[in-house]
Design an enzyme around this catalytic site. Structure first.
Site, short mmCIF file in Angstrom:
data_model
loop_
_atom_site.label_atom_id
_atom_site.label_comp_id
_atom_site.label_asym_id
_atom_site.label_seq_id
_atom_site.Cartn_x
_atom_site.Cartn_y
_atom_site.Cartn_z
N TYR A 53 70.13 56.50 25.85
CA TYR A 53 71.56 56.78 25.77
C TYR A 53 72.27 56.29 27.04
O TYR A 53 73.26 55.55 26.99
CB TYR A 53 71.80 58.27 25.57
CG TYR A 53 73.25 58.69 25.74
CD1 TYR A 53 74.26 58.10 25.00
CD2 TYR A 53 73.60 59.69 26.65
CE1 TYR A 53 75.59 58.47 25.17
CE2 TYR A 53 74.91 60.08 26.82
CZ TYR A 53 75.91 59.47 26.09
OH TYR A 53 77.21 59.84 26.26
N THR A 58 79.56 57.79 30.42
CA THR A 58 78.83 59.03 30.61
C THR A 58 78.17 59.11 31.97
O THR A 58 77.77 58.08 32.55
CB THR A 58 77.73 59.17 29.53
OG1 THR A 58 76.90 60.29 29.82
CG2 THR A 58 76.85 57.92 29.49
#
Length: 341
Positions: free
Chosen positions: A154, A130
């Site tokens: 995250y 990501t």
């Protein structure tokens, strides 16, 4: 243009294990493999995935990517030669509220899966990563050489997974890994074979499609005071089918040259704001999207836009690099999903 990285022929792709293949991106990757005639096994515990998204033709196994015994059995039973790892938690807000969950599932289970792959001599491993590993990003297009500086659990959970995989490659020269860093994934399979079907949606386009199809009353804009031209967050949106094609190329690169670690961005290199995305959806739908303003969400950066070498390195040629096309596919999928429910 000849790709700079060597690639095996598509016809030489071995059977592939797709973890999280009952999810949004994983199901599209499975479709891309099956469209090429590649034997595809999907492993998913269905905690966030949807069984109906597993493509026809794929072998489905219910279970967790971190279950080493199960993964090793699947590899042996199906002759798996490569792994696409999509199974993960992906909500920034949830990661802030429950960081242990994200470190356990995104980092811990990735490490366990990779160890199982090494034990069974699987040569190629692609981790769904990501742009959140870059943190705020500084408001400029982010190159693969940008500092890794996450601002939420995250992002850190993926950064730790990338680091661990790079170390495994260094210690195991027959093992190759690619970590494509996604920006914002959008759209749906053009033939409407798959799309987003979240139980707790949090993606902008999916939420806006829910408003257009009458499943929600209004769309909430989280922050109107970001340091961007219109005050709303800016993201680089990439079509999910283009993303799936890039994964096939990455598998071919990993299998062609053992002992390599590839970290690269997957994006189109330009951003669209929340208001621009809503305007595109309104153009496609021919109707307005009721909206409300809300506060900024914890852990959100103002701008995330890619600078990517995927085209030069892999010969990646996106087919759906158009915001109206992306949101049009997403809306068509959502309309069809409702009709069939």
């Amino acid at each position: 243009m000849t790709p700079l990285l060597p690639l095996i022929a598509e016809a030489d792709l071995p059977p592939v294990l797709v973890t999280g293949g009952a999810g949004y991106i994983g199901s599209h990757a499975a479709l891309a493999l099956l469209d090429r005639g590649v034997r595809t096994v999907v492993l998913d515990d269905l905690s966030t995935g949807t069984r109906a998204l597993v493509p026809d033709g794929a072998v489905f196994v219910a279970g967790r990517a971190g279950d080493a015994a199960l993964v090793r059995q699947i590899i042996r039973d199906h002759g798996i030669g490569a792994i696409l790892h999509f199974a993960a938690r992906i909500s920034v807000a949830e990661s802030v509220a429950d960081p242990a969950l994200y470190y356990r599932e995104n980092f811990g289970e990735t490490l366990g899966l990779a160890q199982a792959a090494l034990a069974e001599r699987v040569g190629a491993f692609v981790l769904s990563s990501t742009a959140a590993v870059y943190g705020n990003g500084g408001g400029v297009p982010l190159a693969e050489t940008a500092p890794v500086a996450p601002i939420n659990p995250y992002g850190w959970s993926k950064a730790f997974a990338e680091r661990a995989l790079a170390d495994l490659v260094a210690a195991n020269r027959g093992f190759s890994v690619a970590c494509p860093r996604y920006f914002n994934v959008a759209g749906a399979d053009p033939a409407l074979r798959s799309g987003q079907a979240s139980r707790h949606p949090h993606h902008l386009i999916e939420l806006a499609c829910h408003v257009l199809t009458g499943q929600r009353d209004r769309f909430t804009i989280f922050g109107r005071d970001w340091p961007t031209p219109d005050g709303t967050g800016v993201r680089d949106y990439v079509h999910v089918s283009d993303l799936a094609e890039a994964h096939i190329l990455l598998l071919r690169a990993c299998l062609a040259d053992p002992g390599q670690f590839h970290g690269l961005n997957l994006g189109y290199g330009r951003g669209a704001s929340v208001l621009e995305v809503l305007a595109a959806l309104e153009r496609v739908a021919g109707q307005a999207i009721p909206r409300a303003d809300g506060p900024r969400r914890a852990g959100d950066p103002a701008v995330l836009v890619a600078q990517s070498n995927a085209g030069a390195l892999l010969g990646w040629r996106p087919r759906f690099d158009d915001l109206d096309v992306m949101v049009g596919h997403a809306l068509a999928w959502e309309q069809r999903r409702l009709q069939q429910s």
